[in-house]
Every structure is written in structure tokens, then in C-alpha cells.
Design a protein around this motif. Structure first.
Motif, short mmCIF file in Angstrom:
data_model
loop_
_atom_site.label_atom_id
_atom_site.label_comp_id
_atom_site.label_asym_id
_atom_site.label_seq_id
_atom_site.Cartn_x
_atom_site.Cartn_y
_atom_site.Cartn_z
N THR A 21 -102.58 -39.08 26.83
CA THR A 21 -103.92 -40.18 26.54
C THR A 21 -104.42 -40.18 27.57
O THR A 21 -103.94 -40.66 28.26
N ASP A 22 -105.56 -40.41 27.34
CA ASP A 22 -106.92 -39.96 27.63
C ASP A 22 -107.81 -41.41 27.80
O ASP A 22 -108.08 -42.00 26.36
N LEU A 23 -108.17 -42.02 28.27
CA LEU A 23 -109.05 -43.13 27.36
C LEU A 23 -110.05 -43.00 26.95
O LEU A 23 -110.46 -44.67 25.69
N ARG A 24 -110.64 -42.20 26.74
CA ARG A 24 -111.47 -42.56 25.32
C ARG A 24 -111.16 -41.87 24.21
O ARG A 24 -112.03 -42.06 23.09
N LEU A 25 -109.84 -42.26 24.07
CA LEU A 25 -109.01 -41.81 22.40
C LEU A 25 -109.21 -42.26 21.58
O LEU A 25 -109.84 -42.48 20.46
N ASN A 26 -109.11 -43.80 22.39
CA ASN A 26 -109.53 -45.33 20.62
C ASN A 26 -109.49 -46.15 21.69
O ASN A 26 -109.35 -46.50 22.99
N GLN A 27 -109.76 -47.41 20.76
CA GLN A 27 -108.97 -48.56 21.52
C GLN A 27 -108.58 -50.09 20.87
O GLN A 27 -108.47 -49.95 20.21
N PRO A 28 -107.54 -49.88 21.41
CA PRO A 28 -106.44 -50.71 21.34
C PRO A 28 -106.28 -51.90 20.67
O PRO A 28 -107.32 -52.80 21.10
N ARG A 29 -105.43 -52.38 19.59
CA ARG A 29 -105.69 -53.27 18.43
C ARG A 29 -105.24 -54.40 19.83
O ARG A 29 -104.53 -54.37 20.33
N TYR A 30 -105.59 -55.92 19.39
CA TYR A 30 -105.09 -56.83 19.70
C TYR A 30 -103.56 -57.27 19.19
O TYR A 30 -104.08 -56.93 17.55
N ALA A 31 -102.64 -57.93 19.23
CA ALA A 31 -101.85 -58.37 18.57
C ALA A 31 -102.36 -59.05 18.15
O ALA A 31 -102.10 -60.89 18.58
N THR A 32 -101.39 -60.03 16.54
CA THR A 32 -101.99 -61.14 15.83
C THR A 32 -101.20 -62.04 15.85
O THR A 32 -99.93 -61.19 16.31
N LEU A 33 -101.36 -63.22 15.88
CA LEU A 33 -100.64 -64.11 16.03
C LEU A 33 -99.11 -64.19 14.98
O LEU A 33 -97.44 -64.19 15.32
N PRO A 34 -99.32 -63.84 13.80
CA PRO A 34 -98.38 -63.34 12.69
C PRO A 34 -97.41 -61.93 13.55
O PRO A 34 -96.39 -61.60 12.83
N ASN A 35 -97.50 -61.42 13.97
CA ASN A 35 -97.47 -60.00 14.20
C ASN A 35 -96.44 -60.36 14.97
O ASN A 35 -95.19 -59.53 15.98
N ILE A 36 -96.45 -61.05 16.46
CA ILE A 36 -96.07 -61.09 17.42
C ILE A 36 -95.15 -62.44 16.47
O ILE A 36 -93.78 -61.95 17.36
N MET A 37 -95.32 -63.42 15.84
CA MET A 37 -93.91 -63.94 15.24
C MET A 37 -93.16 -62.71 14.51
O MET A 37 -91.89 -62.92 14.78
N LYS A 38 -93.60 -61.84 13.73
CA LYS A 38 -92.79 -60.93 12.85
C LYS A 38 -91.48 -59.94 14.16
O LYS A 38 -90.40 -59.02 13.71
N ALA A 39 -92.53 -59.95 15.28
CA ALA A 39 -92.09 -58.86 16.65
C ALA A 39 -90.86 -59.37 17.07
O ALA A 39 -89.87 -58.49 17.69
N LYS A 40 -90.45 -60.32 16.82
CA LYS A 40 -88.98 -61.30 17.52
C LYS A 40 -88.44 -61.27 16.38
O LYS A 40 -87.00 -60.63 17.39
N SER A 41 -88.46 -60.28 15.72
CA SER A 41 -86.83 -60.28 14.37
C SER A 41 -87.12 -58.99 14.35
O SER A 41 -86.09 -58.30 13.76
N LYS A 42 -87.85 -57.30 15.15
CA LYS A 42 -87.55 -55.74 15.28
C LYS A 42 -86.73 -55.87 16.06
O LYS A 42 -86.36 -56.94 17.11
N PRO A 43 -85.93 -54.71 15.62
CA PRO A 43 -84.53 -54.25 16.21
C PRO A 43 -85.08 -53.37 17.69
O PRO A 43 -86.02 -53.06 17.65
N ILE A 44 -84.66 -53.85 18.53
CA ILE A 44 -84.43 -53.05 20.02
C ILE A 44 -82.46 -53.08 20.63
O ILE A 44 -82.57 -53.30 21.27
N LYS A 45 -83.36 -51.56 20.76
CA LYS A 45 -81.57 -50.60 21.00
C LYS A 45 -81.71 -50.55 22.73
O LYS A 45 -82.83 -50.44 23.15
N LYS A 46 -80.47 -50.70 23.63
CA LYS A 46 -80.56 -50.52 24.48
C LYS A 46 -79.88 -49.49 25.03
O LYS A 46 -78.63 -49.00 24.63
N PHE A 47 -80.30 -48.92 25.54
CA PHE A 47 -79.22 -47.98 27.08
C PHE A 47 -79.08 -48.01 28.16
O PHE A 47 -80.03 -49.12 28.54
N THR A 48 -78.54 -47.15 29.04
CA THR A 48 -78.24 -47.50 30.47
C THR A 48 -78.68 -46.09 30.78
O THR A 48 -78.36 -45.45 29.92
#
Length: 251
Positions: free
Chosen positions: A178-205
Motif C-alpha cells: 500500500t501507498d500513502l494515498r490509498l486511504n486514511q487509517p481510522r483511530y481506535a476507539t476506547l470501546p474497541n481498545i477494551m474489546k481488543a484485550k480479549s481477542k486472540p493472539i497466536k504465538k509462533f517462533t
């Protein structure tokens, strides 16, 4: 359709970079870190594709030390469904990163891999092209517009090139950077920041993915750019021409 997005942890773009005294790199200790701006654009595009109904899942991937989890949480707060963290404390160069993504693609089987065209820490602009080559997938780099046809499994990408805009059609699965003019990224809202804590993150090495991390590049020395000389105010066009001709030797 599943979309995989690369999100890299870098020194925040607003931080003034300082070179280490031994000139082996830049100072990162106690320095604000954030998601690479081009990766934010890549993630935003993936989220917009999902919100349009053309994709069902967005998976954010970060490769690096344990602190990369913070970057992944930011991506999850923006709207990614889940995250993958490949933990490594070794210095990572584009080819090693591309090999890791190839393995993750084999595991996750996404229909689209979206990366920022480059990272602001090294400006390599190589990982997207390398992973496309390793996967033997079509690629659309420097994208300023992406249109998907889910039924035909085709992506139409407008690329920013030296001569203007080039349009390419890619059969899915494909790699897009992606290049700069593709879009304008959104800001993370406070409710979504709280929800993100429960979303899964799978780990590998890298070892679990059977990828050997080795340096194919050598950093000889890191130095600051030379300081710019003070400008000169000229009184007339004739004086400017004289200096360009006799001092700068450009005309």
C-alpha cells in the motif's frame, strides 16, 4: 475470503532519531514506538474490504520482540479479528521476514496478503515483493486504489509509478503493498481498545515455522546526515544566476 496484514513495530514517526554512540544503529530504548504508518494503511484497507462484505476475516501479523504484542493490540483495536505474533529478538531483514510470511500463508491460507510498501525505520521496500516471489503469487505494489471482484477472484490495483498511474489486474490469491494515498487509517476507539484485550493472539517462533533467521545484510555504520548549510538571501535574479553558474556550477 481471509486477508492477512503485516503490522510492524517501529520508532514513532514523530520521534527525533538519535544515532547510538558506537554507530551500530539508532537509539530505541525508552523511545516511543508505534505501528508503521504504511502498515496502518494496509490494515485500514483490509478492514474496509471486510466491511464491504468481500471478506470475512482480517488477521494481523507482527514479527519481532515481545513488545510487538502492543502493536498487534492496536491492530485488533482498529478492527482486526485476531493476531499472530512471531516472536524473535534477532535482527530481521526483508528476506527472513518474507520466508516467515510464506510459512504463515501456508498455515493460514489467506486469499490476500496486504503489506505496507515499506517501513519507516529501514525504508527497504522489499518484503512484499520477496514474499510474492517466494509464494509465486501475483503482486500489485504501491497501491493507491484496490477494487476486488469476489466472484471472479480478481483484484484491480491502481499503482503509483514514475509516469503516473498504472492499473493491473491480479488473480487471487495475491500480494498487495500500500501507498500513502490509498486511504486514511481510522483511530481506535476506547470501546474497541477494551474489546481488543480479549481477542486472540497466536504465538509462533521462527524455529516452529522451520525458518532460519540469518543476516544477508551487514550494517557497517550508521551516521547522521550532514547538517544543511544556512541559506543565503539574494537581492536579484541576476545575482542568483551568477551564483548558480559560478559557484554551484549547475548552469
Amino acid at each position: 475470503m481471509k486477508i492477512m496484514v503485516a503490522v510492524k513495530r517501529v520508532v514513532d514517526y514523530a520521534v527525533k532519531i538519535r544515532v547510538k554512540p558506537d554507530k551500530t544503529g539508532v537509539v530505541t530504548q525508552n523511545v516511543k514506538m508505534s505501528m508503521n504508518p504504511f502498515c496502518e494503511i494496509a490494515l485500514e484497507e483490509a478492514l474496509r474490504i471486510r466491511e464491504s462484505g468481500l471478506a470475512s476475516e482480517v488477521v494481523a501479523v507482527s514479527i519481532g520482540p515481545s513488545q510487538c504484542v502492543d502493536t498487534l493490540r492496536t491492530g485488533l483495536a482498529m478492527g482486526a479479528n485476531r493476531g499472530i505474533h512471531v516472536e524473535s529478538t534477532a535482527s530481521l531483514f526483508p528476506l527472513s521476514v518474507a520466508k516467515i510470511f510464506r510459512k504463515l500463508v501456508e498455515i493460514e491460507k489467506p486469499d490476500l496478503l496486504i503489506l505496507g510498501k515499506q517501513a519507516i525505520d529501514d525504508d527497504c521496500n522489499q518484503t512484499g515483493q520477496m514474499v510474492a516471489g517466494l509464494l509465486n503469487w501475483p503482486q500489485g505494489t504501491f497501491a493507491s486504489k484496490v477494487v476486488l471482484d469476489k466472484e471472479k477472484r480478481v483484484a484491480t490495483v491502481d499503482r503509483e509509478v514514475d509516469d503516473g498511474i498504472e492499473t493491473v489486474r491480479l488473480n487471487l490469491p495475491a500480494v498487495i503493498t500500500t501507498d500513502l494515498r490509498l486511504n486514511q487509517p481510522r483511530y481506535a476507539t476506547l470501546p474497541n481498545i477494551m474489546k481488543a484485550k480479549s481477542k486472540p493472539i497466536k504465538k509462533f517462533t521462527p524455529e516452529e515455522l522451520n525458518v532460519e533467521i540469518k543476516s544477508d545484510l551487514e550494517i557497517v555504520e550508521v551516521t547522521e546526515p550532514p547538517k544543511r548549510k544556512a541559506g543565503v538571501i539574494l537581492s536579484s535574479v541576476d545575482e542568483l544566476i551568477d551564483k548558480l553558474k559560478n559557484e554551484a556550477n549547475v548552469i
